[in-house]
Design a protein around this motif. Structure first.
Motif, PDB file in Angstrom:
ATOM      1  N   ILE A 114       0.813  -1.212   0.000  1.00 30.71           N
ATOM      2  CA  ILE A 114       0.000   0.000   0.000  1.00 30.71           C
ATOM      3  C   ILE A 114       0.848   1.265   0.000  1.00 30.71           C
ATOM      4  N   PHE A 115       1.898   1.301   0.840  1.00 39.74           N
ATOM      5  CA  PHE A 115       2.663   2.540   1.024  1.00 39.74           C
ATOM      6  C   PHE A 115       4.094   2.465   0.501  1.00 39.74           C
ATOM      7  N   GLY A 116       4.521   1.318   0.042  1.00 41.25           N
ATOM      8  CA  GLY A 116       5.868   1.205  -0.482  1.00 41.25           C
ATOM      9  C   GLY A 116       6.744   0.300   0.373  1.00 41.25           C
ATOM     10  N   PRO A 117       7.793  -0.270  -0.215  1.00 40.56           N
ATOM     11  CA  PRO A 117       8.621  -1.247   0.496  1.00 40.56           C
ATOM     12  C   PRO A 117       9.405  -0.675   1.678  1.00 40.56           C
ATOM     13  N   THR A 118       9.838   0.581   1.573  1.00 39.07           N
ATOM     14  CA  THR A 118      10.639   1.144   2.676  1.00 39.07           C
ATOM     15  C   THR A 118       9.823   1.226   3.961  1.00 39.07           C
ATOM     16  N   LEU A 119       8.614   1.749   3.862  1.00 35.28           N
ATOM     17  CA  LEU A 119       7.761   1.852   5.035  1.00 35.28           C
ATOM     18  C   LEU A 119       7.344   0.461   5.525  1.00 35.28           C
ATOM     19  N   GLY A 120       7.237  -0.499   4.603  1.00 35.61           N
ATOM     20  CA  GLY A 120       6.928  -1.872   5.004  1.00 35.61           C
ATOM     21  C   GLY A 120       8.021  -2.458   5.877  1.00 35.61           C
ATOM     22  N   VAL A 121       9.287  -2.204   5.496  1.00 34.41           N
ATOM     23  CA  VAL A 121      10.414  -2.692   6.296  1.00 34.41           C
ATOM     24  C   VAL A 121      10.448  -1.990   7.650  1.00 34.41           C
ATOM     25  N   VAL A 122      10.176  -0.674   7.662  1.00 35.29           N
ATOM     26  CA  VAL A 122      10.199   0.097   8.912  1.00 35.29           C
ATOM     27  C   VAL A 122       9.176  -0.433   9.909  1.00 35.29           C
ATOM     28  N   ILE A 123       7.948  -0.638   9.459  1.00 35.40           N
ATOM     29  CA  ILE A 123       6.917  -1.092  10.404  1.00 35.40           C
ATOM     30  C   ILE A 123       7.174  -2.536  10.827  1.00 35.40           C
ATOM     31  N   ALA A 124       7.766  -3.335   9.941  1.00 38.41           N
ATOM     32  CA  ALA A 124       8.082  -4.717  10.318  1.00 38.41           C
ATOM     33  C   ALA A 124       9.122  -4.748  11.430  1.00 38.41           C
ATOM     34  N   LEU A 125      10.191  -3.929  11.283  1.00 42.16           N
ATOM     35  CA  LEU A 125      11.223  -3.885  12.328  1.00 42.16           C
ATOM     36  C   LEU A 125      10.657  -3.331  13.639  1.00 42.16           C
ATOM     37  N   ALA A 126       9.803  -2.295  13.527  1.00 44.21           N
ATOM     38  CA  ALA A 126       9.197  -1.718  14.729  1.00 44.21           C
ATOM     39  C   ALA A 126       8.316  -2.738  15.440  1.00 44.21           C
ATOM     40  N   MET A 127       7.614  -3.563  14.660  1.00 45.92           N
ATOM     41  CA  MET A 127       6.748  -4.573  15.246  1.00 45.92           C
ATOM     42  C   MET A 127       7.564  -5.627  15.999  1.00 45.92           C
ATOM     43  N   VAL A 128       8.664  -6.055  15.405  1.00 49.51           N
ATOM     44  CA  VAL A 128       9.523  -7.045  16.073  1.00 49.51           C
ATOM     45  C   VAL A 128      10.054  -6.477  17.384  1.00 49.51           C
TER      46      VAL A 128
ATOM     47  N   GLY B  82      11.010   6.535  15.137  1.00 49.97           N
ATOM     48  CA  GLY B  82      12.463   6.689  15.069  1.00 49.97           C
ATOM     49  C   GLY B  82      13.051   6.010  13.846  1.00 49.97           C
ATOM     50  N   LEU B  83      12.585   4.794  13.538  1.00 51.00           N
ATOM     51  CA  LEU B  83      13.071   4.081  12.348  1.00 51.00           C
ATOM     52  C   LEU B  83      12.643   4.809  11.073  1.00 51.00           C
ATOM     53  N   ALA B  84      11.449   5.399  11.115  1.00 50.31           N
ATOM     54  CA  ALA B  84      10.989   6.136   9.938  1.00 50.31           C
ATOM     55  C   ALA B  84      11.907   7.325   9.663  1.00 50.31           C
ATOM     56  N   VAL B  85      12.334   8.026  10.695  1.00 46.42           N
ATOM     57  CA  VAL B  85      13.254   9.154  10.522  1.00 46.42           C
ATOM     58  C   VAL B  85      14.611   8.677  10.055  1.00 46.42           C
ATOM     59  N   LEU B  86      15.130   7.610  10.653  1.00 49.12           N
ATOM     60  CA  LEU B  86      16.450   7.095  10.271  1.00 49.12           C
ATOM     61  C   LEU B  86      16.472   6.577   8.838  1.00 49.12           C
ATOM     62  N   SER B  87      15.338   6.053   8.399  1.00 52.54           N
ATOM     63  CA  SER B  87      15.297   5.509   7.021  1.00 52.54           C
ATOM     64  C   SER B  87      15.235   6.596   5.961  1.00 52.54           C
ATOM     65  N   GLY B  88      14.896   7.815   6.406  1.00 55.12           N
ATOM     66  CA  GLY B  88      14.851   8.934   5.472  1.00 55.12           C
ATOM     67  C   GLY B  88      13.518   9.143   4.803  1.00 55.12           C
ATOM     68  N   ILE B  89      12.496   8.326   5.131  1.00 52.84           N
ATOM     69  CA  ILE B  89      11.200   8.520   4.499  1.00 52.84           C
ATOM     70  C   ILE B  89      10.426   9.655   5.149  1.00 52.84           C
ATOM     71  N   ALA B  90      10.867  10.077   6.345  1.00 47.48           N
ATOM     72  CA  ALA B  90      10.257  11.223   7.033  1.00 47.48           C
ATOM     73  C   ALA B  90      11.319  11.858   7.886  1.00 47.48           C
ATOM     74  N   GLY B  91      11.182  13.106   8.172  1.00 46.62           N
ATOM     75  CA  GLY B  91      12.164  13.737   9.031  1.00 46.62           C
ATOM     76  C   GLY B  91      12.172  15.251   8.869  1.00 46.62           C
TER      77      GLY B  91
END
Length: 483
Positions: free
Chosen positions: A414-428, A474-483
């Motif tokens: 839905i939102f793109g692979p980068t955000l998918g990886v971010v939410i997956a890591l945050a969930m873990v 925090g992961l979203a900011v570090l990944s560069g998709i937001a900040g």
């Protein structure tokens, strides 16, 4: 000559069962009063209320008379306070000690406060000591003294002794009606003693054998006595290995001992080791039910959670934990505020944040419930805390990976692979932390000699919400998709 009609089998069966002792006097009318779940029907209760409103005490009495004492207690609890007192006045002679013993604590206390001391004393004299103590222990000090003054000396001393023990201890809950005999007796002498009466308890299943100092040295079940020749000494047939319960032991520990050793009854001893009472399995069943319900309610901060609890008490018990929860919620809000700019740039973060927090909170609640139960049943102790923590951490990792895979894949689509990886890591991360918090928070309460069920949920929720938001944003900011 006309043939005498034969009674059918149902009539014969009902004739053999005394009213109020395990069966109702007329099961044929049960369908009018009780539903298939053995609860009183609304129509039957309305009929009683209509009788009370009309002042027809005779009709009300006839409706209630066939009920078992436990069902009369249920009926009283289902009515309003005013209706309850009117019903008690209409069925005075049906308000037996058995009915009073079955009443909810709040209902019983309210009804006892409305009766004169002499009437309460009369009811107390008909009860076992432990039930009599339960009857008056929650009353005001003045009311207690007035009731005790109406009792005979023996009952008064027994109840005052019980009230001298802390609440929810074996000494407060034990029965003082038991059979104790000296070790030098033979089986025949014991049988003769039992048959002579000697003011024995109405029901008992075990004989306690004591020495000259009244210290328990063994037990004999009645089944053993009945199958043993009269000439055999009790010392040769009794069981010397027995479980003794200190009078100051908490009721929860008593229940665990009964469960662990499969006890039917057990001797209660004082500090000097003298036999002072007994606990029986029927008392323990009540304790187990009470403790289980209490822990469930404490986990949610709902106080005693009794629907008959006064509104002021219910309010004060619940509001303080809601206020505490407000404080912990502010922590999560501050974390969100710190990433406000990132959320403004990418609205998807605001859409996905509740998912991270919700899954983490549920995972923490699961682990916390398991931990609190393990502490309550002595399955989790200082010796195995690290092993249980490591176990829950591994469970958290597996759960986190599974949920992360599902949520990450959907988010990537839905939102793109980068955000998918971010939410997956945050969930873990959040589910892993939730597993740790679910163990460590209740254990910390227990180490501080506090009930781990009291408010663990408030702190576990704070940790999972805060960590979930912090990890995701925090992961979203570090990944560069937001900040």
């Amino acid at each position: 000559m006309a043939e005498t009609p034969r009674p059918d089998e149902d009539d014969l069966m009902l004739a053999e069962l005394p009213a109020g002792e395990g069966a109702r006097p007329d099961d044929r009318i049960d369908d009018e009063r009780m539903d298939e779940e053995n609860t009183l029907k609304p129509g039957y209760i309305r009929a009683i209320q209509d009788g009370l409103d009309a002042g027809d005490k005779q009709a009300v009495y006839e409706l209630v008379e066939p009920l078992h004492p436990a069902d009369i207690a249920d009926l009283l609890e289902l009515l309003s306070r005013d209706e309850r007192h009117e019903l008690a006045a209409a069925i005075t002679d049906l308000m037996s000690s058995e009915v009073v013993a079955e009443l909810n604590d709040y209902v019983r206390e309210d009804m006892m406060e409305s009766l004169p001391a002499a009437s309460v004393a009369l009811i107390a004299e008909q009860l076992d000591t432990d039930d009599a103590v339960q009857l008056i222990e929650d009353l005001d000090e003045d009311d207690q003294q007035a009731i005790l003054a109406e009792l005979d000396a023996e009952d008064r001393i027994a109840i005052e002794t019980a009230l001298g023990y802390p609440e929810e201890t074996a000494g407060r809950l034990m029965s003082r009606d038991f059979v104790a005999v000296p070790e030098h007796m033979t089986v025949g002498q014991l049988i003769d003693f039992l048959r002579d009466g000697h003011e024995l308890p109405e029901d008992f299943f075990e004989i306690f054998v004591v020495d000259a100092g009244h210290h328990p040295v063994g037990t004999c079940q009645l089944s053993w006595i009945l199958r043993t020749p009269r000439a055999i000494a009790l010392g040769d047939v009794m069981k010397r290995d027995q479980t003794l319960i200190p009078a100051m032991l908490d009721q929860e520990e008593v229940a665990l001992m009964f469960q662990k050793y499969g006890l039917i009854s057990a001797a209660v001893i004082d500090d000097s080791g003298r036999l002072v009472g007994q606990m029986t399995v029927d008392d323990v069943v009540h304790i187990i039910s009470e403790e289980a319900g209490e822990d469930t309610l404490l986990l949610s901060g709902a106080g005693e959670g009794d629907i008959n609890e006064p509104i002021r008490d219910a309010y004060s018990a619940r509001v303080r934990w809601l206020v505490a929860n407000l404080g912990t919620a502010l922590v999560a809000s501050l974390i969100i505020a710190a990433f406000g700019a990132a959320i403004e740039q990418l609205v998807a973060l605001a859409v996905l944040m509740p998912i991270v927090a919700s899954i983490g909170g549920n995972a923490g609640t699961q682990t916390m419930a398991v931990t609190v139960r393990a502490i309550a049943t002595n399955q989790l102790t200082r010796s195995n805390t690290r092993r249980i923590l490591w176990r829950e951490m591994r469970v958290g990792m597996l759960n986190g990976a599974t949920i992360a895979l599902l949520v990450g894949a959907a988010t990537a689509v839905i939102f793109g692979p980068t955000l998918g990886v971010v939410i997956a890591l945050a969930m873990v991360i959040n589910v892993f932390v939730a597993g740790m918090a679910g163990v460590l928070v209740p254990v910390a309460f227990e180490r501080l000699d506090q009930d781990p069920a009291v408010a663990s949920s408030v702190f576990v929720t704070m940790i999972t919400d805060s960590m979930g938001f912090f990890a995701f944003l925090g992961l979203a900011v570090l990944s560069g998709i937001a900040g």
